[in-house]
Design a protein around this motif. Structure first.
Motif, PDB file in Angstrom:
ATOM      1  N   ARG B 141       0.704  -1.096   0.282  1.00  0.00           N
ATOM      2  CA  ARG B 141       0.437   0.294   0.063  1.00  0.00           C
ATOM      3  C   ARG B 141       0.932   1.225  -0.065  1.00  0.00           C
ATOM      4  O   ARG B 141       0.060   2.296  -0.746  1.00  0.00           O
ATOM      5  CB  ARG B 141      -1.139   0.283   1.388  1.00  0.00           C
ATOM      6  CG  ARG B 141      -1.433   1.384   1.261  1.00  0.00           C
ATOM      7  CD  ARG B 141      -3.198   1.647   2.844  1.00  0.00           C
ATOM      8  NE  ARG B 141      -1.868   0.898   3.693  1.00  0.00           N
ATOM      9  CZ  ARG B 141      -1.788   1.975   4.290  1.00  0.00           C
ATOM     10  NH1 ARG B 141      -2.013   3.410   4.232  1.00  0.00           N
ATOM     11  NH2 ARG B 141      -0.787   1.838   5.637  1.00  0.00           N
ATOM     12  N   ILE B 142       1.943   1.257   0.984  1.00  0.00           N
ATOM     13  CA  ILE B 142       2.395   2.170   1.046  1.00  0.00           C
ATOM     14  C   ILE B 142       3.946   2.396  -0.160  1.00  0.00           C
ATOM     15  O   ILE B 142       4.402   3.820   0.045  1.00  0.00           O
ATOM     16  CB  ILE B 142       3.613   2.927   2.053  1.00  0.00           C
ATOM     17  CG1 ILE B 142       4.595   1.336   2.986  1.00  0.00           C
ATOM     18  CG2 ILE B 142       2.097   3.280   3.206  1.00  0.00           C
ATOM     19  CD1 ILE B 142       4.969   2.258   3.902  1.00  0.00           C
ATOM     20  N   GLY B 143       4.539   1.160  -0.336  1.00  0.00           N
ATOM     21  CA  GLY B 143       5.737   1.062  -1.120  1.00  0.00           C
ATOM     22  C   GLY B 143       6.059   2.417  -2.339  1.00  0.00           C
ATOM     23  O   GLY B 143       7.131   3.153  -2.323  1.00  0.00           O
ATOM     24  N   LYS B 144       4.288   2.248  -3.494  1.00  0.00           N
ATOM     25  CA  LYS B 144       4.789   3.525  -4.420  1.00  0.00           C
ATOM     26  C   LYS B 144       5.468   4.663  -4.225  1.00  0.00           C
ATOM     27  O   LYS B 144       5.692   5.267  -4.737  1.00  0.00           O
ATOM     28  CB  LYS B 144       3.334   3.559  -4.879  1.00  0.00           C
ATOM     29  CG  LYS B 144       3.162   2.022  -5.464  1.00  0.00           C
ATOM     30  CD  LYS B 144       1.691   2.957  -6.815  1.00  0.00           C
ATOM     31  CE  LYS B 144       1.121   1.529  -7.532  1.00  0.00           C
ATOM     32  NZ  LYS B 144      -0.145   1.018  -7.077  1.00  0.00           N
ATOM     33  N   GLU B 145       5.052   5.129  -2.702  1.00  0.00           N
ATOM     34  CA  GLU B 145       5.165   6.678  -2.176  1.00  0.00           C
ATOM     35  C   GLU B 145       6.643   6.836  -1.630  1.00  0.00           C
ATOM     36  O   GLU B 145       7.422   7.640  -2.467  1.00  0.00           O
ATOM     37  CB  GLU B 145       4.452   6.987  -1.004  1.00  0.00           C
ATOM     38  CG  GLU B 145       2.737   6.781  -1.453  1.00  0.00           C
ATOM     39  CD  GLU B 145       2.583   6.934   0.053  1.00  0.00           C
ATOM     40  OE1 GLU B 145       2.818   7.314   1.405  1.00  0.00           O
ATOM     41  OE2 GLU B 145       1.278   7.182  -0.300  1.00  0.00           O
ATOM     42  N   TYR B 146       7.414   5.099  -1.878  1.00  0.00           N
ATOM     43  CA  TYR B 146       9.055   5.998  -1.632  1.00  0.00           C
ATOM     44  C   TYR B 146       9.322   4.792  -2.941  1.00  0.00           C
ATOM     45  O   TYR B 146      11.055   4.884  -3.007  1.00  0.00           O
ATOM     46  CB  TYR B 146       8.870   4.921  -0.677  1.00  0.00           C
ATOM     47  CG  TYR B 146       8.188   5.208   0.833  1.00  0.00           C
ATOM     48  CD1 TYR B 146       9.413   6.289   1.481  1.00  0.00           C
ATOM     49  CD2 TYR B 146       7.538   4.470   1.710  1.00  0.00           C
ATOM     50  CE1 TYR B 146       8.603   6.178   2.715  1.00  0.00           C
ATOM     51  CE2 TYR B 146       6.631   4.905   1.959  1.00  0.00           C
ATOM     52  CZ  TYR B 146       7.500   5.885   3.212  1.00  0.00           C
ATOM     53  OH  TYR B 146       6.447   6.130   4.324  1.00  0.00           O
ATOM     54  N   GLY B 147       8.709   4.311  -4.325  1.00  0.00           N
ATOM     55  CA  GLY B 147       9.120   3.606  -5.227  1.00  0.00           C
ATOM     56  C   GLY B 147      10.008   2.443  -4.428  1.00  0.00           C
ATOM     57  O   GLY B 147      11.441   1.880  -4.801  1.00  0.00           O
ATOM     58  N   LEU B 148       9.203   2.000  -3.889  1.00  0.00           N
ATOM     59  CA  LEU B 148      10.210   1.169  -2.919  1.00  0.00           C
ATOM     60  C   LEU B 148       9.829  -0.454  -3.740  1.00  0.00           C
ATOM     61  O   LEU B 148       8.580  -0.854  -3.738  1.00  0.00           O
ATOM     62  CB  LEU B 148       8.855   0.113  -1.149  1.00  0.00           C
ATOM     63  CG  LEU B 148       9.855  -0.780  -0.727  1.00  0.00           C
ATOM     64  CD1 LEU B 148      11.049  -0.708  -0.552  1.00  0.00           C
ATOM     65  CD2 LEU B 148       9.118  -1.394   0.259  1.00  0.00           C
ATOM     66  N   PHE B 149      11.113  -1.327  -3.991  1.00  0.00           N
ATOM     67  CA  PHE B 149      10.288  -2.752  -5.169  1.00  0.00           C
ATOM     68  C   PHE B 149      11.365  -3.931  -3.568  1.00  0.00           C
ATOM     69  O   PHE B 149      12.345  -3.531  -2.470  1.00  0.00           O
ATOM     70  CB  PHE B 149      11.857  -2.294  -6.066  1.00  0.00           C
ATOM     71  CG  PHE B 149      11.729  -3.696  -6.164  1.00  0.00           C
ATOM     72  CD1 PHE B 149      11.318  -4.355  -7.629  1.00  0.00           C
ATOM     73  CD2 PHE B 149      12.993  -4.848  -5.379  1.00  0.00           C
ATOM     74  CE1 PHE B 149      11.067  -5.730  -8.019  1.00  0.00           C
ATOM     75  CE2 PHE B 149      13.053  -6.308  -6.443  1.00  0.00           C
ATOM     76  CZ  PHE B 149      12.316  -6.545  -8.252  1.00  0.00           C
ATOM     77  N   TYR B 150      10.714  -4.519  -3.769  1.00  0.00           N
ATOM     78  CA  TYR B 150      11.099  -5.352  -3.052  1.00  0.00           C
ATOM     79  C   TYR B 150      10.963  -7.235  -3.157  1.00  0.00           C
ATOM     80  O   TYR B 150       9.553  -7.277  -3.669  1.00  0.00           O
ATOM     81  CB  TYR B 150      11.258  -5.456  -1.289  1.00  0.00           C
ATOM     82  CG  TYR B 150       9.459  -5.824  -0.499  1.00  0.00           C
ATOM     83  CD1 TYR B 150       8.861  -4.427  -0.162  1.00  0.00           C
ATOM     84  CD2 TYR B 150       8.834  -6.592  -0.246  1.00  0.00           C
ATOM     85  CE1 TYR B 150       7.672  -5.156  -0.970  1.00  0.00           C
ATOM     86  CE2 TYR B 150       8.062  -6.880   0.190  1.00  0.00           C
ATOM     87  CZ  TYR B 150       6.654  -5.884  -0.481  1.00  0.00           C
ATOM     88  OH  TYR B 150       5.680  -6.987   0.373  1.00  0.00           O
ATOM     89  N   GLN B 151      11.273  -8.080  -3.234  1.00  0.00           N
ATOM     90  CA  GLN B 151      10.845  -9.280  -3.693  1.00  0.00           C
ATOM     91  C   GLN B 151      11.608 -10.448  -3.000  1.00  0.00           C
ATOM     92  O   GLN B 151      12.913 -10.771  -3.187  1.00  0.00           O
ATOM     93  CB  GLN B 151      11.011  -9.203  -5.369  1.00  0.00           C
ATOM     94  CG  GLN B 151      10.661 -10.448  -5.525  1.00  0.00           C
ATOM     95  CD  GLN B 151      10.599 -11.026  -7.283  1.00  0.00           C
ATOM     96  OE1 GLN B 151      11.717 -10.304  -7.986  1.00  0.00           O
ATOM     97  NE2 GLN B 151       9.573 -10.670  -8.411  1.00  0.00           N
ATOM     98  N   LYS B 152      11.074 -11.391  -2.193  1.00  0.00           N
ATOM     99  CA  LYS B 152      11.658 -12.302  -1.986  1.00  0.00           C
ATOM    100  C   LYS B 152      11.790 -13.523  -3.083  1.00  0.00           C
ATOM    101  O   LYS B 152      11.155 -13.809  -3.500  1.00  0.00           O
ATOM    102  CB  LYS B 152       9.826 -13.407  -1.011  1.00  0.00           C
ATOM    103  CG  LYS B 152      10.657 -13.864   0.083  1.00  0.00           C
ATOM    104  CD  LYS B 152       9.250 -14.300   1.266  1.00  0.00           C
ATOM    105  CE  LYS B 152       9.131 -15.381   1.716  1.00  0.00           C
ATOM    106  NZ  LYS B 152       8.415 -15.100   2.502  1.00  0.00           N
ATOM    107  N   SER B 153      12.273 -14.392  -3.339  1.00  0.00           N
ATOM    108  CA  SER B 153      13.444 -15.249  -3.370  1.00  0.00           C
ATOM    109  C   SER B 153      13.655 -16.322  -2.989  1.00  0.00           C
ATOM    110  O   SER B 153      14.858 -16.163  -2.588  1.00  0.00           O
ATOM    111  CB  SER B 153      13.509 -15.022  -4.981  1.00  0.00           C
ATOM    112  OG  SER B 153      14.333 -13.473  -4.642  1.00  0.00           O
ATOM    113  N   ALA B 154      13.280 -18.158  -3.851  1.00  0.00           N
ATOM    114  CA  ALA B 154      14.255 -19.043  -3.419  1.00  0.00           C
ATOM    115  C   ALA B 154      15.303 -19.045  -3.803  1.00  0.00           C
ATOM    116  O   ALA B 154      14.943 -18.743  -5.196  1.00  0.00           O
ATOM    117  CB  ALA B 154      12.865 -20.322  -3.569  1.00  0.00           C
ATOM    118  N   VAL B 155      15.811 -19.442  -3.488  1.00  0.00           N
ATOM    119  CA  VAL B 155      17.087 -18.891  -4.727  1.00  0.00           C
ATOM    120  C   VAL B 155      18.552 -20.486  -4.035  1.00  0.00           C
ATOM    121  O   VAL B 155      18.280 -21.223  -3.251  1.00  0.00           O
ATOM    122  CB  VAL B 155      18.193 -18.026  -3.904  1.00  0.00           C
ATOM    123  CG1 VAL B 155      19.790 -17.958  -4.996  1.00  0.00           C
ATOM    124  CG2 VAL B 155      17.809 -16.789  -4.424  1.00  0.00           C
TER     125      VAL B 155
END
Lengths: 178, 202
Positions: B141-155
């Motif tokens: 919800r708030i991420g856009k205001e900060y330009g926040l990107f995050y992504q969980k990935s199994a590596v």
């Protein structure tokens, strides 16, 4: 097969008798470990999927969370250093261990458009012949996962590095607060 | 239209004549050494998250002081702890003014980063730092205001269950809850400090 073994032994014997310096060697300079505290963070079983959440372990039902008296270990740090390969053959850092961490891996941090990504270095970290590789924040590092104790500035951490050619090298790293 | 222009003209002249010399905010250096200004400032949406203080904390609670904020996770090897070390240095270099700033670490990994884990983690940098346990719904919800990107990935190739790629910038919020400056990763401590000092002077 027998001939090959014999040949290998012969080469080893010759190189040992001739000059120790010709043996594959990696020199380590300025090793340090980032100061960190144990956080008690429990490593999740896997990516949280509906299937995983139906099992008892994934919910922390059995041992684990809070079952141990006091603060469980956990939390991460990283070790940095410069690895130089004065020899004529490329070498490769393939593994590392330390008694301060449950798991030690060789990772790389990458920055793309201000997004941080961390990935294990596949197949080990290559150290070119006559060259050197710097392990530093925001780049290659030896990842210490699941800390067994707090790492305070001024302390030392022992790491055992395993190279494809140079074999094992023991390193004593200073704990620093960057 | 002409009339409006006539109204604006004296105002502009007045501003140019009188206000310009007293202007408090010079433009930030173009090289980003003091971050990138958000113009106009973005009034940030409020949010509430469990915190290292053992209770829920809302962004609106932090008003009255500028806030330095970083999104990360405690499993992060160097970018996150280095940024918190920089926040610590900013605070130290500001001296007594350093107390007049909120320092906030928002975790994008709620599974590992419980309030207890966050308390241990941020407390190791400075007892006044606050850790927030972000959850997906709020972060989205708030991420856009900060330009926040995050992504969980199994590596593959790691024993870690998963890793989280995430924005490594730091955010400077003014005392009214508006986003004012974004510091790219690697911004010198002096640049972050200068940005905080501007807001403290307002």
């Amino acid at each position: 097969m027998r001939f090959r073994t014999l040949f290998a032994l012969l080469v080893a014997a010759l190189s040992l008798s001739a000059c120790v310096a010709t043996a594959p060697k990696i020199t380590v300079s300025d090793p340090w470990v980032r100061a960190a505290t144990t956080t008690g963070a429990a490593e999740p079983m896997a990516m949280s999927t509906p299937a995983a959440q139906t099992t008892g372990e994934a919910m922390g039902g059995g041992e684990g969370h809070g079952a141990m008296a006091g603060m469980a270990p956990g939390g991460n740090s990283a070790a940095y250093m410069t690895l130089a390969n004065p020899g004529g053959d490329a070498d490769r850092l393939v593994a590392a261990t330390s008694d301060v961490a449950a798991t030690v891996e060789i990772h790389e941090t990458m920055m793309e458009n201000d997004v941080m990504r961390m990935r294990p270095v596949e197949g080990g970290l290559a150290i070119p012949a006559g060259g050197q590789v710097e392990l530093k924040p925001g780049s290659y590092h030896i990842m210490l996962m699941g800390l067994q104790r707090d790492l305070a500035p001024g302390e030392t951490v022992t790491l055992t590095l395993t190279f494809e050619r140079a074999g094992t090298v023991e390193v004593t790293a200073q704990v620093r607060q960057p | 239209m002409v009339r409006r222009f006539l109204l604006i003209l004296p105002l502009a002249l007045f501003l140019a004549a009188c206000a310009a010399p007293a202007a408090t905010t010079e433009p930030l250096p173009a090289d980003g050494s003091q971050g990138t200004a958000i113009e106009p400032p973005v009034a940030l949406s409020d949010f509430t998250m469990p915190s290292s203080l053992g209770r829920d904390v809302s962004l609106s609670e932090l008003r009255g002081k500028p806030t330095l904020l970083f999104f990360g996770y405690t499993f992060c090897p160097d970018v996150c702890p280095l940024t918190l070390s920089e926040f610590k240095r900013v605070k130290e270099q500001l001296g007594a003014d350093g107390e007049q700033v909120n320092y906030v670490f928002v975790s994008v990994d709620p599974e590992r980063d419980t309030p207890e884990v966050l308390a241990r983690y941020v407390g190791a940098f400075d007892p006044a730092f606050v850790g927030l346990q972000g959850d997906d719904a709020t972060l989205r919800r708030i991420g856009k205001e900060y330009g926040l990107f995050y992504q969980k990935s199994a590596v593959e190739g790691t024993s870690a269950s998963y890793l989280v790629d995430h924005t490594a910038a730091s955010f400077l919020i003014d005392k009214d809850g508006q986003l004012r400056v974004v510091f790219g990763y690697g911004t010198p401590v002096e640049g972050i400090k200068a940005g905080v000092e501007r807001l403290l002077a307002e």
